[in-house]
Design an enzyme around this catalytic site. Structure first.
Site, mmCIF file in Angstrom:
data_model
loop_
_atom_site.group_PDB
_atom_site.id
_atom_site.type_symbol
_atom_site.label_atom_id
_atom_site.label_comp_id
_atom_site.label_asym_id
_atom_site.label_seq_id
_atom_site.Cartn_x
_atom_site.Cartn_y
_atom_site.Cartn_z
ATOM 1 N N SER A 64 2.089 -8.479 -6.054
ATOM 2 C CA SER A 64 2.223 -8.516 -7.520
ATOM 3 C C SER A 64 2.919 -9.795 -7.980
ATOM 4 O O SER A 64 3.690 -10.415 -7.240
ATOM 5 C CB SER A 64 3.027 -7.309 -8.003
ATOM 6 O OG SER A 64 2.398 -6.113 -7.630
HETATM 7 N N1 SAM Z 1 3.852 -3.493 -3.973
HETATM 8 C C1 SAM Z 1 2.972 -4.444 -3.347
HETATM 9 C C2 SAM Z 1 3.666 -5.691 -2.903
HETATM 10 O O1 SAM Z 1 4.869 -5.834 -3.138
HETATM 11 O O2 SAM Z 1 3.000 -6.529 -2.280
HETATM 12 C C3 SAM Z 1 1.764 -4.783 -4.201
HETATM 13 C C4 SAM Z 1 0.813 -3.684 -4.196
HETATM 14 S S1 SAM Z 1 -0.869 -4.049 -4.530
HETATM 15 C C5 SAM Z 1 -0.812 -4.619 -6.178
HETATM 16 C C6 SAM Z 1 -1.445 -2.353 -4.650
HETATM 17 C C7 SAM Z 1 -1.464 -1.628 -3.312
HETATM 18 O O3 SAM Z 1 -1.708 -0.246 -3.575
HETATM 19 C C8 SAM Z 1 -2.573 -2.084 -2.396
HETATM 20 O O4 SAM Z 1 -2.021 -2.469 -1.174
HETATM 21 C C9 SAM Z 1 -3.463 -0.845 -2.238
HETATM 22 O O5 SAM Z 1 -4.066 -0.723 -0.965
HETATM 23 C C10 SAM Z 1 -2.458 0.263 -2.502
HETATM 24 N N2 SAM Z 1 -3.028 1.554 -2.929
HETATM 25 C C11 SAM Z 1 -4.061 1.801 -3.776
HETATM 26 N N3 SAM Z 1 -4.238 3.137 -3.908
HETATM 27 C C12 SAM Z 1 -3.276 3.734 -3.147
HETATM 28 C C13 SAM Z 1 -2.942 5.086 -2.872
HETATM 29 N N4 SAM Z 1 -3.604 6.124 -3.404
HETATM 30 N N5 SAM Z 1 -1.910 5.341 -2.035
HETATM 31 C C14 SAM Z 1 -1.204 4.319 -1.467
HETATM 32 N N6 SAM Z 1 -1.491 3.016 -1.675
HETATM 33 C C15 SAM Z 1 -2.509 2.732 -2.510
#
Ligand code: SAM
Length: 214
Positions: A64
Site C-alpha cells: 500500500s
Molecule cells: N498490507 C499489505 C502490505 O503492507 O504490503 C498490503 C496488502 S495488499 C494491498 C492486499 C492483500 O490482501 C493482498 O496480498 C491479497 O492477496 C490479500 N487478500 C485479498 N483477499 C484476502 C482475503 N480474503 N484474506 C486474506 N488476504 C486477502
C-alpha cells in the site's frame, strides 16, 4: 539487508510529506520512521521505496501507499498490547508497523506465496507476528476477539464475521466500495449489537477475495 543514511534521509522526507497531508499520530510517525520500507519491496523498486506510492509486489498484489498505511493505522488508535487482526498481509510492511507500535498481531493472507514470503521476512527482521494462511473475510475465529481489525484490501460490504470478532469498544478499519474505488470506513463497536460507522476518504485497493467478499 542494509538501511543506509540515504535511506533514512529519504524516509524522513517521506514522513514529513505525510505529516503535511494530515498524519499527526506521533506513534504512527515514529513507527514509520523506524521501519525500512525498502526491505519489503522488490529490489527493482528499491530506489522508489520512499515515494508516496503503492508498488507491485509478487502475485499481482501491491504494497500500500505510505499515506494509506499511515491513514489506516492512525484510525486504529493502537495502544501497546492491543490484540490486532490484519487482513491482507501482502508484503508484511503494514504488519511490521503494527508490531513496532506494540500490537500483538495476527495477520492473515490468502495467497500462499505472499504468506510464505512475508512470514520469512517478518521473522528475519525480528517482527513477532502470527502469520496465518486463509480467507480473512471470515476473520480468524480461533484468535478472536480483537481490540482492532484492519483490512488492507477493498471489500464490497463489511463482512459480518469481522464485526462479530471485534471486542466491545474495538475498532474496525476497512475500505468498502466497488472494485475501482472504496471509501474508508471506521467502525466502533459500541455494544454487542450496536456500532457506529464513520465513512471517510476515497482509496483504491486490490479486491478482498473470499467467502464474505468478492
Ligand atoms: N498490507 C499489505 C502490505 O503492507 O504490503 C498490503 C496488502 S495488499 C494491498 C492486499 C492483500 O490482501 C493482498 O496480498 C491479497 O492477496 C490479500 N487478500 C485479498 N483477499 C484476502 C482475503 N480474503 N484474506 C486474506 N488476504 C486477502
Amino acid at each position: 539487508m542494509i538501511d543506509t543514511y540515504k535511506d533514512k534521509g529519504l524516509r524522513k522526507r517521506l514522513i514529513d510529506e505525510l505529516t503535511h497531508k494530515g498524519i499527526n499520530d506521533k506513534k504512527v510517525i515514529a513507527a514509520m520512521l523506524k521501519v525500512p520500507r525498502h526491505f519489503f519491496m522488490h529490489t527493482d523498486f528499491r530506489t522508489h521505496a520512499y515515494q508516496d506510492k503503492a508498488f507491485r509486489i509478487a502475485e499481482g498484489q501491491t504494497i500500500s501507499q505510505p499515506y494509506t498505511v499511515a491513514f489506516q493505522t492512525q484510525l486504529l488508535q493502537i495502544e501497546k498490547g492491543n490484540k490486532v487482526l490484519e487482513i491482507g498481509t501482502g508484503s508484511g510492511y503494514q504488519a511490521s508497523i503494527l508490531v513496532e507500535m506494540g500490537a500483538k498481531l495476527i495477520t492473515i493472507e490468502r495467497n500462499e506465496i505472499l504468506y510464505e514470503n512475508a512470514t520469512k521476512l517478518l521473522h528475519k527482521l525480528g517482527y513477532n507476528a502470527t502469520c496465518v494462511l486463509g480467507d480473512g473475510s471470515l476473520g480468524c475465529a480461533n484468535e478472536a476477539p480483537f481490540d482492532k481489525i484492519i483490512v488492507t484490501a477493498g471489500a464490497p460490504v463489511v463482512p459480518k464475521a469481522l464485526i462479530e470478532q471485534l471486542k466491545v469498544g474495538g475498532i474496525l478499519v476497512i475500505p468498502v466500495g466497488d472494485e475501482s474505488v472504496q471509501k474508508m470506513h471506521s467502525i466502533i463497536k459500541k455494544s454487542k449489537n450496536n456500532y457506529e460507522e464513520i465513512i471517510l476518504n476515497d482509496f483504491s485497493f486490490v479486491p478482498l477475495i473470499g467467502e464474505q467478499a468478492w
